[in-house]
Design a protein around this motif. Structure first.
Motif, short mmCIF file in Angstrom:
data_model
loop_
_atom_site.label_atom_id
_atom_site.label_comp_id
_atom_site.label_asym_id
_atom_site.label_seq_id
_atom_site.Cartn_x
_atom_site.Cartn_y
_atom_site.Cartn_z
N LEU A 132 19.20 -29.37 -56.46
CA LEU A 132 18.26 -28.33 -56.02
C LEU A 132 17.66 -27.60 -57.22
O LEU A 132 16.46 -27.29 -57.23
CB LEU A 132 18.97 -27.35 -55.09
CG LEU A 132 19.42 -27.91 -53.74
CD1 LEU A 132 20.32 -26.91 -53.03
CD2 LEU A 132 18.21 -28.23 -52.87
N ASP A 149 16.87 -23.21 -50.23
CA ASP A 149 17.73 -24.33 -50.61
C ASP A 149 17.95 -25.25 -49.41
O ASP A 149 18.53 -24.85 -48.40
CB ASP A 149 19.09 -23.83 -51.10
CG ASP A 149 19.01 -23.22 -52.49
OD1 ASP A 149 18.01 -23.46 -53.18
OD2 ASP A 149 19.95 -22.50 -52.86
N GLN A 155 23.97 -28.46 -55.76
CA GLN A 155 23.18 -27.38 -56.35
C GLN A 155 22.41 -27.84 -57.58
O GLN A 155 21.27 -27.42 -57.79
CB GLN A 155 24.10 -26.20 -56.73
CG GLN A 155 23.33 -24.95 -57.15
CD GLN A 155 22.44 -24.42 -56.04
OE1 GLN A 155 22.85 -24.29 -54.89
NE2 GLN A 155 21.18 -24.12 -56.38
#
Length: 541
Positions: A229, A72, A226
């Protein structure tokens, strides 16, 4: 034939690690020698303040699915520490280090035409100093990168200076406080821009010595949530397919329209849109004639100048940073990305000296004296003076071919390669991210995969057909050289003195060091060569 490996790989950046992984998958024994203490190549050495990539996630990563399943990124444009983490992640997934020697600088290589092998000299750093070893391989792959030979301009008496002085590529690995220091930054390329914008708020004073204004664009960096991602991970195969269709392997391409056919309102609207997207969109997502037509290019420059001067309060500084008369066409030097770089010059402790008007006369014990007689005192001088780019990292190694000449001697009258990856009289030698390849017009990660797959296919073809030796034909080199330079002359790039043409280095021959036809045309050339059974090469049993 005494051999240690099928292939020796030189350099532990993107090119080196992809080749090591790919050749192992194909059943070759390969070993990588890296001068640094860790993986990363330029991202090991680049530890100066603010070091950061100028290509956004998810483009700046090796386009292999298994590498991106569990990593990540934290930012859209990762900094040096994140990139170091990414290289460690690659090693964790691919298990590379068992076939890597660190602190091992390749100093020379000699082709043995009787034993049909390369004899490679490596200086390995030990506690009591370097020890030279020699290893033997069928082939060598030079992954030295485009910026591995720093350039130190011939300033007068730099050794007189008693303070600290570092080139950005040789910055101390340990962190260094800038608080309260009087700092000079010489050079305003990418590293100079990053250093200035990072430490301006911390230093006591800063003088930026600028030879040529940097047409830098807002980076538009931000943290990656997030959900973004997750989107990248889910859509990654589709994103890679998109990268495979564009000029530079990005997720966007040049605008299909032409600046000279657009109305002023249309032109202004597109420029605003691209500028506020951030990143390189204003450079590589603009009208297709901007980099070919000077009148169209002037429209882009004037827009950029207006936007930039609005950000610099002092009119004299603003004119130095974004002058009325453009020093060169917009985008014909590598465009840097910045984060409040121009705002740094609004600080009272930051000044800029235009070196073309007031050049450096000499270094003194306490600082720098310019041609006007003024001496400024410094605690630290930062040399952001760039590199002997593209070819410099290769010719600094004493690589000698079957005729005994070094690659530097061969190239002294002009670069000669075929496909930017092979050179006559240097059998079984492959160059990655080097001269006459797309190199500076595509990311190292993407280029590593494109060129690495071609090299892997080529070596497999030699093995399967029991060939022991391959090198390009003389006429193939000449044809490729003509093609590379013809493509380079098609736009405005050749009108600018830059490291794209080697003219940043005094005495270096001016020639196109990059293939400017784009990744699509380049991949087509590689595909045709492979499908034709490497007919432009001489193959020997």
């Amino acid at each position: 034939m005494e051999l240690d490996y099928d292939s020796i790989i030189i350099g532990g950046g993107f090119g080196g690690i992809f080749h090591l992984h790919h050749l192992r998958k194909l059943g070759f024994s390969a070993h990588l020698f890296e001068a640094g203490a860790k993986l990363g190549g330029i991202w090991y050495w680049n530890c100066y303040p603010g070091a950061r990539v100028d290509t956004e996630v998810p483009v700046y990563q090796i386009p292999e699915l298994e590498l991106n399943a569990e990593f990540d990124w934290k930012e859209k444009y990762p900094g040096r520490e994140a990139l170091r983490d990414y290289f460690e992640h690659i090693d964790k997934v691919w298990g590379l280090k068992k076939d890597i020697s660190f602190n091992s600088r390749v100093t020379g290589a000699q082709w043995d035409n009787e034993k049909l092998r390369w004899d490679v000299k490596i200086a390995q750093m030990q506690l009591n100093g370097p020890t030279e070893i020699i290893r033997h391989s069928k082939s060598i792959i030079l992954c030295t990168g485009f910026a591995s030979k720093p350039y130190y301009p011939p300033f007068a008496d730099p050794k007189k200076f008693k303070g600290l002085m570092y080139h950005t590529s040789a910055w101390p690995q340990e962190s260094m406080s800038m608080k309260g220091k009087r700092v000079a930054v010489i050079g305003t390329g990418a590293s100079g821009v990053q250093v200035v914008q990072t430490i301006a708020h911390e230093v006591k004073s800063m003088t930026v010595y600028q030879r040529t204004p940097n047409y830098a664009l807002p980076m538009g960096n931000n943290e990656l949530p997030q959900e973004r991602l997750d989107y990248y991970r889910e859509k990654y195969p589709e994103l890679v397919e998109k990268m495979n269709t564009t000029y530079a392997g990005f997720l966007y391409d040049f605008h299909p329209g032409e600046c000279m056919k657009a109305t002023p309102e249309e032109r202004e609207a597109l420029f605003e849109e691209l500028y506020h997207k951030g990143g390189l969109h204003f450079w590589l997502g603009t009208y297709q004639d901007i980099l070919k037509n000077l009148e169209a290019n002037n429209f882009a420059y004037e827009f950029w100048r207006r936007k930039t001067q609005e950000r610099v309060h002092d009119k004299e500084k603003a004119e130095k940073l974004a002058p009325a008369n453009p020093p060169h066409p917009y985008g014909t030097k590598r465009v840097s990305l910045e984060m409040n770089y121009f705002e740094a010059f609004n600080q009272e402790n930051v000044d800029v000296v235009a070196l073309k008007e007031n050049p450096i006369d000499t270094f003194t014990e306490k600082g720098i004296r310019t041609a006007d007689g003024e001496e400024r005192e410094f605690d630290l001088i930062v040399l952001a003076t760039g590199f002997d780019a593209i070819s410099g990292g290769i010719v600094q190694i004493d690589v000698r071919g079957e005729d005994g000449r070094s690659i530097g001697e061969k190239w002294s009258d002009g670069i000669r390669t075929h496909l930017g990856m092979a050179s006559r009289n240097f059998p079984n030698m492959f160059i990655i991210y080097g001269p006459q390849a797309p190199t500076a017009f595509a990311t190292g990660a993407y280029s590593a995969q494109v060129q690495g797959r071609w090299v892997g296919d080529c070596l497999s073809y030699l093995r399967d057909n029991e060939y022991s030796k391959i090198q390009p034909k003389v006429e193939a080199e000449e044809e490729w050289n003509e093609h590379v330079n013809e493509v380079a002359q098609a736009g405005l790039f050749s009108e600018t003195e830059s490291w794209y043409f080697g003219t940043n280095i005094p005495g270096k021959r001016k020639e196109a060091l990059n293939y400017m036809g784009g990744m699509q045309m380049y991949k087509q050339k590689l595909r045709e060569n492979r499908e034709n059974g490497y007919a432009s090469f001489d193959l020997e049993k």
